[in-house]
Design an enzyme around this catalytic site. Structure first.
Site, mmCIF file in Angstrom:
data_model
loop_
_atom_site.group_PDB
_atom_site.id
_atom_site.type_symbol
_atom_site.label_atom_id
_atom_site.label_comp_id
_atom_site.label_asym_id
_atom_site.label_seq_id
_atom_site.Cartn_x
_atom_site.Cartn_y
_atom_site.Cartn_z
ATOM 1 N N TYR A 43 18.412 11.181 -0.170
ATOM 2 C CA TYR A 43 19.097 10.815 1.193
ATOM 3 C C TYR A 43 20.513 11.338 0.851
ATOM 4 O O TYR A 43 21.343 10.980 1.991
ATOM 5 C CB TYR A 43 18.870 9.376 1.565
ATOM 6 C CG TYR A 43 17.398 9.214 1.809
ATOM 7 C CD1 TYR A 43 16.634 9.905 2.668
ATOM 8 C CD2 TYR A 43 16.887 8.482 0.658
ATOM 9 C CE1 TYR A 43 15.259 9.606 2.452
ATOM 10 C CE2 TYR A 43 15.384 8.259 0.775
ATOM 11 C CZ TYR A 43 14.457 8.708 1.567
ATOM 12 O OH TYR A 43 13.171 8.497 1.573
ATOM 13 N N ASP A 86 15.944 10.271 -4.562
ATOM 14 C CA ASP A 86 16.625 8.891 -4.306
ATOM 15 C C ASP A 86 16.885 7.888 -5.625
ATOM 16 O O ASP A 86 17.657 6.865 -5.475
ATOM 17 C CB ASP A 86 16.193 8.095 -3.193
ATOM 18 C CG ASP A 86 14.648 7.825 -3.383
ATOM 19 O OD1 ASP A 86 14.037 8.325 -4.156
ATOM 20 O OD2 ASP A 86 13.956 7.112 -2.196
ATOM 21 N N HIS A 112 11.575 4.084 -4.773
ATOM 22 C CA HIS A 112 10.745 3.438 -4.323
ATOM 23 C C HIS A 112 9.215 3.348 -4.669
ATOM 24 O O HIS A 112 8.964 4.631 -4.943
ATOM 25 C CB HIS A 112 10.745 3.528 -2.619
ATOM 26 C CG HIS A 112 12.154 3.531 -2.117
ATOM 27 N ND1 HIS A 112 12.818 4.663 -1.598
ATOM 28 C CD2 HIS A 112 12.726 2.461 -1.365
ATOM 29 C CE1 HIS A 112 13.982 4.296 -1.243
ATOM 30 N NE2 HIS A 112 14.082 3.012 -0.976
ATOM 31 N N ASP A 134 12.251 3.057 11.230
ATOM 32 C CA ASP A 134 12.368 3.882 10.081
ATOM 33 C C ASP A 134 11.133 5.239 10.255
ATOM 34 O O ASP A 134 11.767 6.149 9.744
ATOM 35 C CB ASP A 134 11.356 2.883 9.028
ATOM 36 C CG ASP A 134 12.420 1.912 8.264
ATOM 37 O OD1 ASP A 134 13.833 2.124 8.391
ATOM 38 O OD2 ASP A 134 12.025 1.143 7.403
ATOM 39 N N GLY A 191 8.009 3.875 5.672
ATOM 40 C CA GLY A 191 9.066 4.282 5.038
ATOM 41 C C GLY A 191 9.477 5.854 5.207
ATOM 42 O O GLY A 191 9.378 6.928 4.280
ATOM 43 N N HIS A 211 4.541 7.127 1.228
ATOM 44 C CA HIS A 211 4.290 5.717 1.716
ATOM 45 C C HIS A 211 3.169 5.645 2.823
ATOM 46 O O HIS A 211 2.764 4.544 3.226
ATOM 47 C CB HIS A 211 5.485 5.260 2.441
ATOM 48 C CG HIS A 211 6.757 4.965 1.456
ATOM 49 N ND1 HIS A 211 6.566 4.055 0.258
ATOM 50 C CD2 HIS A 211 7.807 5.256 1.129
ATOM 51 C CE1 HIS A 211 7.609 4.179 -0.356
ATOM 52 N NE2 HIS A 211 8.717 4.772 -0.044
#
Length: 489
Positions: free
Chosen positions: A342, A303, A211, A132, A182, A174
């Site tokens: 993304y 996202d 998220h 990641d 992340g 994150h």
């Protein structure tokens, strides 16, 4: 930041003359009626050196989405309505206001070959580097550039040089104090909020990424000077990062001033524009009314759009942008950053549209993407700023009206525990805000043990509680007043 340094040839069908890039964008600006907003200033903070960084061929994070965003903004002529700043990289010392120095030193020294070096494996693992969060060429430079953009934007707000400041390269929510997470290595949002706290008693953070904004929440959940509000998909076992439950409101302890100052709005798959916006307005409106922030930071992770490579919502570009439009109505100094996203063509559409909202030009721009925009082929076949994302890959909406109503009710009940906006004594802000859970829980445990010991002594000997325990209790309570003790290391 120069508006253009490259001259290209373009021949409009109705005239046989050539236009430079500047003349093309000036023509588009006039066509769309783009002017500076009245009554407030918007600043755009960017450095094109961020854009070429590459996480890897198969990695979903594509900094190149910033190039697409910039090209759309410039093609519409929106940059004429803003103050443009070429941002510098954040210094090591500026990033160390939140992050641990040994972690920053690791980011500065590590190279891709270290991923295969056995002697580096333990160190790399300790900082959560891996698939990641890979090591790539220019990693430290990338982090310092996007962090510098957010710090610069925050300072423009603090210095009254702008009322709305934008850094689309930021929003990496994150990252932890000494850990990547992340796709995020340095938490530019925390660094920006620390700047705002030097001037504003209270800062509200709003996150519309799909998220959970866990890194920002953890950084500030030991203080009542920051209220974090995150709207996100929540599935503890199957969706990253697995945090952000409705009842996760910060360490609930009478000595923790940050208790109840983390508001989480967990959502299920497939939420759509109307439900999302209604929920957003009810929650954010109640939070602003109760908390009365002096500044707002809005993370616009894209996202949460439909058709995102890693997302699971059904939001359209207009639905996502409506949240930005609503926050703007409060007239509170606003720092806007990017975040996740993304599917680059849709990320750029959303952020370009939201830029138009922030400069009060959303109703002026043509929904058909200008033919003069670079990389226009990426926006086919419809070449629209507003493709029907919710119809192109529809996900079943698992958010019932009853569930959303219960979430709103729970948030409003939580706000009751705040007892209004905290009264903050302004003071010098030391570099470390004591934000991580381990620090807070350690202090709480030490205080609990001390009070238990004093209680045993009192019960056994019939003596009053010692002045030492009382002094300790008062020191803990003072941490909610914005004093030096609140933020000391």
């Amino acid at each position: 930041m120069a508006r253009s340094s490259i001259v290209q040839e373009y021949t409009p069908p109705q005239r046989s003359v050539t236009f430079t890039v500047d003349r093309k964008t000036a023509h588009e600006r006039a066509h769309n009626g783009i002017t500076r907003p009245k009554g407030y200033r918007v600043s755009w903070h960017a450095n094109p050196a961020v854009e070429p960084h590459h996480f890897g061929q198969s990695h979903p994070m594509k900094p190149w989405r910033l190039t697409l965003t910039k090209q759309l903004v410039m093609a519409y002529g929106m940059h004429y309505a803003m103050d443009l700043y070429l941002t510098r990289a954040a210094t090591f010392e500026e990033m160390a206001e939140f992050h641990k120095e040994d972690y920053l030193e690791f980011l500065r020294q590590v190279v891709p070959a270290d991923m295969e070096a056995p002697e580096q494996s333990d160190r790399i693992a300790s900082y959560n580097i891996g698939d990641d969060c890979p090591i790539f060429d220019g990693l430290y430079n990338y982090c310092s550039l996007y962090a510098g953009g957010t710090i610069d934007a925050a300072r423009k707000l603090v210095n009254n040089q702008s009322e709305i400041a934008i850094n689309w390269s930021g929003g990496l929510h994150h990252a932890k104090k000494a850990e990547a997470s992340g796709f995020c290595y340095v938490n530019d949002i925390v660094l920006g909020i620390l700047q705002l706290l030097r001037h504003h008693p209270r800062v509200m953070y709003i996150d519309i990424d799909v998220h959970h904004g866990d890194g920002v929440e953890q950084a500030f959940w030991s203080t009542d000077r920051v209220l974090t509000v995150s709207f996100h998909k929540y599935d503890k076992d199957n969706f990253f990062p697995g945090t952000g439950a409705l009842d996760s409101t910060g360490p609930a302890h009478p000595l923790n001033p940050g208790a109840h100052h983390a508001i989480n709005v967990p959502l299920n798959d497939g939420i759509e524009d109307a439900d999302y916006l209604q929920l957003f307005k009810e929650v954010v409106g109640s939070c602003v009314e109760t908390y009365r922030p002096g500044a707002i930071v809005l993370q616009c992770g894209a996202d949460s759009l439909g058709c995102d490579r890693l997302g699971c919502f059904n939001l359209n570009v207009t639905g996502h942008g409506s949240c930005v439009e609503y926050v703007k109505t409060f007239g509170i100094p606003l720092l806007v950053v990017g975040g996740g996203g993304y599917t680059p063509r849709n990320v750029s559409r959303a952020w370009a549209h939201e830029t138009s909202i922030l400069i009060d030009a959303a109703d002026k721009i043509d929904p058909n993407i200008p033919e003069t925009v670079a990389f226009r082929n990426h926006f086919g076949p419809d070449y629209s700023l507003f493709p029907p994302l919710s119809e192109m890959r529809r996900i079943e909406n698992k958010n019932s009206k009853a569930y959303l109503a219960s979430v709103v009710a729970a948030v409003k009940e939580q706000l009751r525990y705040m007892k209004g906006a905290p009264s903050v004594q302004m003071s010098f802000i030391p570099p470390d805000i004591l934000g991580l859970r381990e620090d807070m829980e350690k202090e709480i445990e030490e205080e609990r043990e001390l009070l238990e010991q004093e209680r045993e002594d009192r019960d056994g000997a019939g003596v009053p509680t010692s002045s030492r325990a009382e002094r300790s209790r008062r020191r803990e309570l003072e941490r909610g007043l914005g004093t030096r003790g609140e933020l000391a290391t």
